[in-house]
Design a protein around this motif. Structure first.
Motif, PDB file in Angstrom:
ATOM      1  N   PRO A 173     -12.880   3.543 -11.022  1.00  0.00           N
ATOM      2  CA  PRO A 173     -12.790   2.100 -10.800  1.00  0.00           C
ATOM      3  C   PRO A 173     -13.644   1.267 -11.766  1.00  0.00           C
ATOM      4  O   PRO A 173     -13.950   0.121 -11.476  1.00  0.00           O
ATOM      5  CB  PRO A 173     -13.273   1.946  -9.365  1.00  0.00           C
ATOM      6  N   HIS A 174     -14.036   1.842 -12.924  1.00  0.00           N
ATOM      7  CA  HIS A 174     -14.799   1.130 -13.960  1.00  0.00           C
ATOM      8  C   HIS A 174     -16.145   0.635 -13.434  1.00  0.00           C
ATOM      9  O   HIS A 174     -16.506  -0.525 -13.560  1.00  0.00           O
ATOM     10  CB  HIS A 174     -13.978  -0.028 -14.553  1.00  0.00           C
ATOM     11  N   VAL A 175     -16.875   1.578 -12.831  1.00  0.00           N
ATOM     12  CA  VAL A 175     -18.188   1.296 -12.243  1.00  0.00           C
ATOM     13  C   VAL A 175     -19.192   2.324 -12.748  1.00  0.00           C
ATOM     14  O   VAL A 175     -18.892   3.523 -12.788  1.00  0.00           O
ATOM     15  CB  VAL A 175     -18.141   1.364 -10.695  1.00  0.00           C
ATOM     16  N   ALA A 201     -26.715   1.165 -12.964  1.00  0.00           N
ATOM     17  CA  ALA A 201     -27.468   0.514 -14.037  1.00  0.00           C
ATOM     18  C   ALA A 201     -28.128   1.530 -14.963  1.00  0.00           C
ATOM     19  O   ALA A 201     -28.189   1.324 -16.179  1.00  0.00           O
ATOM     20  CB  ALA A 201     -28.501  -0.448 -13.453  1.00  0.00           C
ATOM     21  N   GLY A 202     -28.612   2.637 -14.419  1.00  0.00           N
ATOM     22  CA  GLY A 202     -29.239   3.666 -15.242  1.00  0.00           C
ATOM     23  C   GLY A 202     -28.257   4.298 -16.212  1.00  0.00           C
ATOM     24  O   GLY A 202     -28.563   4.501 -17.390  1.00  0.00           O
ATOM     25  N   GLU A 203     -27.072   4.623 -15.712  1.00  0.00           N
ATOM     26  CA  GLU A 203     -26.032   5.189 -16.581  1.00  0.00           C
ATOM     27  C   GLU A 203     -25.641   4.207 -17.679  1.00  0.00           C
ATOM     28  O   GLU A 203     -25.480   4.584 -18.841  1.00  0.00           O
ATOM     29  CB  GLU A 203     -24.787   5.547 -15.763  1.00  0.00           C
ATOM     30  N   LEU A 204     -25.504   2.954 -17.302  1.00  0.00           N
ATOM     31  CA  LEU A 204     -25.114   1.926 -18.268  1.00  0.00           C
ATOM     32  C   LEU A 204     -26.218   1.696 -19.293  1.00  0.00           C
ATOM     33  O   LEU A 204     -25.948   1.535 -20.483  1.00  0.00           O
ATOM     34  CB  LEU A 204     -24.761   0.633 -17.534  1.00  0.00           C
ATOM     35  N   ASP A 224     -19.347  -7.504 -12.160  1.00  0.00           N
ATOM     36  CA  ASP A 224     -19.998  -7.755 -10.876  1.00  0.00           C
ATOM     37  C   ASP A 224     -21.160  -6.788 -10.753  1.00  0.00           C
ATOM     38  O   ASP A 224     -21.136  -5.690 -11.317  1.00  0.00           O
ATOM     39  CB  ASP A 224     -19.031  -7.517  -9.703  1.00  0.00           C
ATOM     40  N   ARG A 225     -22.145  -7.207  -9.970  1.00  0.00           N
ATOM     41  CA  ARG A 225     -23.314  -6.384  -9.684  1.00  0.00           C
ATOM     42  C   ARG A 225     -23.393  -6.259  -8.162  1.00  0.00           C
ATOM     43  O   ARG A 225     -23.250  -7.240  -7.448  1.00  0.00           O
ATOM     44  CB  ARG A 225     -24.565  -7.067 -10.219  1.00  0.00           C
ATOM     45  N   ALA A 226     -23.642  -5.021  -7.688  1.00  0.00           N
ATOM     46  CA  ALA A 226     -23.764  -4.798  -6.250  1.00  0.00           C
ATOM     47  C   ALA A 226     -24.757  -3.671  -6.006  1.00  0.00           C
ATOM     48  O   ALA A 226     -24.962  -2.804  -6.859  1.00  0.00           O
ATOM     49  CB  ALA A 226     -22.400  -4.428  -5.656  1.00  0.00           C
ATOM     50  N   ARG A 273     -30.351   1.570  -6.055  1.00  0.00           N
ATOM     51  CA  ARG A 273     -29.508   1.684  -7.243  1.00  0.00           C
ATOM     52  C   ARG A 273     -28.522   0.517  -7.288  1.00  0.00           C
ATOM     53  O   ARG A 273     -27.958   0.131  -6.272  1.00  0.00           O
ATOM     54  CB  ARG A 273     -28.749   3.015  -7.224  1.00  0.00           C
ATOM     55  N   VAL A 274     -28.340  -0.042  -8.477  1.00  0.00           N
ATOM     56  CA  VAL A 274     -27.422  -1.162  -8.680  1.00  0.00           C
ATOM     57  C   VAL A 274     -26.165  -0.648  -9.375  1.00  0.00           C
ATOM     58  O   VAL A 274     -26.242   0.114 -10.341  1.00  0.00           O
ATOM     59  CB  VAL A 274     -28.089  -2.265  -9.537  1.00  0.00           C
TER      60      VAL A 274
END
Length: 172
Positions: free
Chosen positions: A70-72, A75-78, A103-105, A113-114
Motif C-alpha cells: 500500500p506504498h507505506v 519513518a526509519g525505513e524511509l 500522510d503521516r500516521a 513508530r510513524v
C-alpha cells in the motif's frame, strides 16, 4: 573512438607535466565520475524544478511507490532509503504532507513508530514524474549507445560493490 577532449583531459596533461613520475590515471576515472555526477545532478534538478518539484521530493515519493502497495514505510525505513537523518526526514515529510502528497500516521502496532504513506494525489504525481524522469534520463544518456550504457552500468556496479555498496547494504 571520440577524439574530443573533456575538462579532465586538461587536468591530466597538467599532472603529467608537473609530476611525470606519478601514475595519476585514477584521477581520470574519479574526476570524470565526480564531474558526471555534478552535471547529471544539475540536469535532474532542473528537470524536476520545471515540474514544480524538488529532486528530494521525487526521491521520497518514488521510494514510497517502489515499496509497493500500500506504498507505506515507517519513518526509519524511509530515512535509510532516502539517506537522510531522521531530523531532515521529519522536515521533508512535513513539507510533503503540506503539499498533500503523503500522510503521516502512528503505527497502531507500535505507537512509537510513524508510518508514511502516499496519498492518491502523491501516487498520481509520482507515477507521472517517473515516466517523465525515465525519458529525461534517456536524453541525458543519448551520447552513449545501448551497448555502451550496459557496459558502463556493469563497470559501475563492479566499482560500487568493491566500495561496499551491496544489495544487502542498499536502501529500499
Amino acid at each position: 573512438m571520440d577524439e574530443r577532449q573533456d575538462g579532465v583531459d586538461a587536468i591530466m596533461r597538467a599532472w603529467e607535466t608537473v609530476r611525470p613520475d606519478l601514475d595519476c590515471s585514477p584521477m581520470a576515472v574519479i574526476g570524470r565520475l565526480s564531474r558526471a555526477s555534478r552535471l547529471l545532478e544539475r540536469a535532474l534538478k532542473e528537470h524536476f524544478a520545471a515540474r514544480g518539484v524538488e529532486a528530494w521530493e521525487f526521491d521520497v515519493l518514488a521510494t514510497l511507490l517502489r515499496a509497493g502497495p500500500p506504498h507505506v514505510l515507517n519513518a526509519g525505513e524511509l530515512s535509510t532509503a532516502a539517506m537522510v537523518s531522521s531530523a531532515a526526514l521529519t522536515n521533508r515529510i512535513d513539507r510533503l504532507v503540506d503539499r498533500g502528497w503523503v500522510d503521516r500516521a502512528v503505527d497502531p502496532s507500535h505507537r512509537r513508530r510513524v508510518l508514511i504513506s502516499l496519498t492518491d494525489s502523491g501516487k498520481d504525481l509520482v507515477n507521472q514524474l517517473v515516466t517523465e524522469h525515465v525519458a529525461n534520463e534517456q536524453l541525458l544518456l543519448a551520447g552513449l549507445k545501448t551497448a555502451e550504457r550496459d557496459q558502463l552500468a556493469g563497470l559501475l556496479r563492479r566499482l560500487l560493490i568493491s566500495l561496499g555498496d551491496t544489495e544487502q547494504a542498499a536502501p529500499v
